[in-house]
Design a protein around this motif. Structure first.
Motif, mmCIF file in Angstrom:
data_model
loop_
_atom_site.group_PDB
_atom_site.id
_atom_site.type_symbol
_atom_site.label_atom_id
_atom_site.label_comp_id
_atom_site.label_asym_id
_atom_site.label_seq_id
_atom_site.Cartn_x
_atom_site.Cartn_y
_atom_site.Cartn_z
ATOM 1 N N GLU A 1 46.887 -26.651 21.129
ATOM 2 C CA GLU A 1 46.255 -26.170 22.390
ATOM 3 C C GLU A 1 45.558 -27.718 22.586
ATOM 4 O O GLU A 1 46.047 -29.127 22.235
ATOM 5 N N GLY A 2 45.134 -27.255 24.130
ATOM 6 C CA GLY A 2 45.560 -28.547 24.975
ATOM 7 C C GLY A 2 47.194 -28.328 25.740
ATOM 8 O O GLY A 2 47.134 -27.480 26.067
ATOM 9 N N LYS A 3 46.909 -29.872 26.516
ATOM 10 C CA LYS A 3 47.837 -30.373 27.691
ATOM 11 C C LYS A 3 48.270 -30.920 27.303
ATOM 12 O O LYS A 3 48.353 -32.066 27.252
ATOM 13 N N ILE A 4 50.500 -31.107 27.610
ATOM 14 C CA ILE A 4 51.028 -31.807 27.069
ATOM 15 C C ILE A 4 51.804 -31.887 28.729
ATOM 16 O O ILE A 4 52.636 -30.821 28.892
ATOM 17 N N VAL B 1 48.724 -36.474 27.915
ATOM 18 C CA VAL B 1 48.233 -35.730 26.893
ATOM 19 C C VAL B 1 47.304 -35.254 26.554
ATOM 20 O O VAL B 1 45.843 -35.900 26.309
ATOM 21 N N ASN B 2 46.621 -34.221 27.386
ATOM 22 C CA ASN B 2 44.946 -34.049 27.590
ATOM 23 C C ASN B 2 44.306 -32.470 26.837
ATOM 24 O O ASN B 2 44.882 -31.572 26.312
ATOM 25 N N HIS B 3 43.371 -33.302 25.202
ATOM 26 C CA HIS B 3 42.123 -32.670 24.818
ATOM 27 C C HIS B 3 43.393 -31.959 24.114
ATOM 28 O O HIS B 3 43.273 -30.498 23.559
ATOM 29 N N ILE C 1 43.422 -34.661 20.963
ATOM 30 C CA ILE C 1 44.030 -36.619 21.171
ATOM 31 C C ILE C 1 44.010 -36.328 22.973
ATOM 32 O O ILE C 1 44.462 -35.466 23.518
ATOM 33 N N SER C 2 43.350 -37.013 23.164
ATOM 34 C CA SER C 2 43.960 -37.502 25.003
ATOM 35 C C SER C 2 44.568 -38.843 24.973
ATOM 36 O O SER C 2 43.722 -39.606 24.333
ATOM 37 N N LEU C 3 45.310 -38.737 25.700
ATOM 38 C CA LEU C 3 46.196 -40.231 25.761
ATOM 39 C C LEU C 3 47.036 -40.420 26.907
ATOM 40 O O LEU C 3 47.703 -39.511 27.323
ATOM 41 N N GLU C 4 47.069 -41.369 28.167
ATOM 42 C CA GLU C 4 47.679 -41.148 29.135
ATOM 43 C C GLU C 4 48.550 -42.021 28.581
ATOM 44 O O GLU C 4 48.494 -43.339 28.444
ATOM 45 N N ILE C 5 50.491 -41.818 29.014
ATOM 46 C CA ILE C 5 51.497 -43.122 28.846
ATOM 47 C C ILE C 5 51.409 -43.620 30.560
ATOM 48 O O ILE C 5 52.437 -42.476 30.699
ATOM 49 N N LYS C 6 52.150 -44.356 30.966
ATOM 50 C CA LYS C 6 52.731 -44.462 32.151
ATOM 51 C C LYS C 6 54.422 -44.397 32.219
ATOM 52 O O LYS C 6 54.943 -44.854 30.916
ATOM 53 N N ALA C 7 54.452 -44.105 33.243
ATOM 54 C CA ALA C 7 56.368 -44.018 32.786
ATOM 55 C C ALA C 7 56.705 -45.845 32.791
ATOM 56 O O ALA C 7 56.137 -46.523 33.315
ATOM 57 N N LEU D 1 54.703 -36.152 18.237
ATOM 58 C CA LEU D 1 56.116 -36.333 18.370
ATOM 59 C C LEU D 1 57.032 -34.886 18.568
ATOM 60 O O LEU D 1 57.064 -34.573 20.031
ATOM 61 N N ARG D 2 57.042 -34.080 17.262
ATOM 62 C CA ARG D 2 57.369 -32.731 17.537
ATOM 63 C C ARG D 2 56.584 -32.163 18.855
ATOM 64 O O ARG D 2 57.368 -31.326 19.273
ATOM 65 N N LEU D 3 56.078 -32.251 19.213
ATOM 66 C CA LEU D 3 55.053 -32.097 20.581
ATOM 67 C C LEU D 3 55.196 -32.021 21.829
ATOM 68 O O LEU D 3 55.722 -31.695 22.284
ATOM 69 N N LEU D 4 54.889 -33.498 21.066
ATOM 70 C CA LEU D 4 56.358 -34.335 22.832
ATOM 71 C C LEU D 4 57.585 -33.818 23.437
ATOM 72 O O LEU D 4 57.980 -34.045 24.602
#
Ligand SMILES: Nc1ncnc2c1ncn2[C@@H]1O[C@H](COP(=O)(O)OP(=O)(O)OP(=O)(O)O)[C@@H](O)[C@H]1O
Ligand SMILES: [Mg+2]
Length: 274
Positions: free
Chosen positions: A67-70, A11-13, A32-38, A56-59
């Motif tokens: 706005e931003g990246k998932i 999740v990027n910005h 919100i920026s967050l990296e989750i490993k497999a 969660l709804r966005l994910l």
């Protein structure tokens, strides 16, 4: 078994606002920026309204207004997918279907024979320990059993990522503790990425490899706390308690800071008995 190298989330910005409120858009998630490993188990905690369900709804892909990246495995998400399962706070079982058929609903978009369906359904009912109840109807199940059916249903398509939105919120402490252990066991068997949203800091620390602590108005990540303890964990582990206490300090002023006084001038407006 799912391969270990799929199911990463980046999740990027990420920014998310809802509509217009008194001429302003309500910013719910802010940068919100967050990296989750497999294969990682991530818990998200935060006070009510800080945007956890929205995230969660966005994910899961239920809302593409942001706005931003998932990215999932490096690719932008596009709508919902069988690769991402979700368990809602209320289990949402169909009352007129028995346990097997409630789970079967998740297989409707797959080209499987009835025998293949039954085999998969049986395996998943066993995974959540409900074999004796496969013919029971939701009204005959306890809240915890219903949640286990919902978990089985969300796992049957072998999602790479399972999102859980306060799945045990409505359960008593003992049932909750049992289901947490069961979820931990399922995660260890299946090795899929799990993201759980909860109000319960103890639950977050018990389950998560990392705990994402959010703060409200607007929803932001306050900090991310690693929990470097191997699974399966034992609830009584004092190291878990120490991390829980540390995270709880983030919430200790919440009531003071955001005291909400209900505006009720006229009790006659309530048209029900109490
Ligand atoms: N569809 C919507 N339209 C407008 N505002 C919304 C909508 N959904 C949520 N909100 C607002 O977004 C904010 C965050 O809501 P969200 O449900 O994500 O919070 P939460 O962290 O899951 O809270 P809780 O712990 O109570 O479940 C709240 O202020 C809420 O009023
Ligand atoms: Mg919520």
């Amino acid at each position: 078994m799912t391969s270990l190298n799929v199911g990463s989330v980046k999740v990027n910005h990420l920014n998310k606002s809802y509509g217009q409120y008194q001429e302003h858009a309500l910013t719910v998630l802010d940068d919100i920026s967050l990296e989750i490993k497999a294969g990682e188990f991530v818990s998200i905690v935060g006070s009510s309204g800080c945007g956890k369900s929205t995230l969660l709804r966005l994910l899961v892909g239920l809302d593409d207004q942001f706005e931003g990246k998932i990215l999932v495995d490096g690719q932008p998400i596009q709508g919902t997918s069988l690769e991402r399962g979700i368990v809602f706070q209320d289990h949402r079982l169909f009352p007129w279907l028995n346990v097997q058929d409630n789970i079967r609903v998740a297989l409707l978009n797959r080209k499987l024979t009835v025998a293949e369906q039954n085999q998969l359904i049986d395996e998943h009912i066993e995974l959540v320990g409900l074999t004796k109840f496969k013919d029971a109807y939701p009204a005959q199940l306890s809240g915890g059993m219903s949640q286990r059916v919902a978990i089985a249903r969300s796992l049957i398509n072998r999602p790479k990522i399972l999102l859980l939105d306060e799945p045990f919120g409505a359960l008593d402490a003992l049932t909750r503790a049992n289901l947490q252990k069961e979820l931990q066991r399922i995660w260890q068997t299946e090795r899929i990425t799990m993201i759980i949203v909860t109000h319960d800091v103890e639950e977050a620390v018990f389950l998560g490899d990392r705990v994402v602590v959010m703060q409200p108005n607007p929803g932001r990540i306050k900090r991310i706390v690693p929990v470097h303890l191997p699974h399966p964990r034992v609830r009584e582990d004092v190291r878990l308690a120490a991390i829980r206490n540390d995270i709880l300090t983030d919430f200790s002023h919440a009531v003071e800071d955001h005291l909400i006084i209900p505006v009720v001038n006229d009790f006659n407006q309530f048209q029900f008995a109490w």
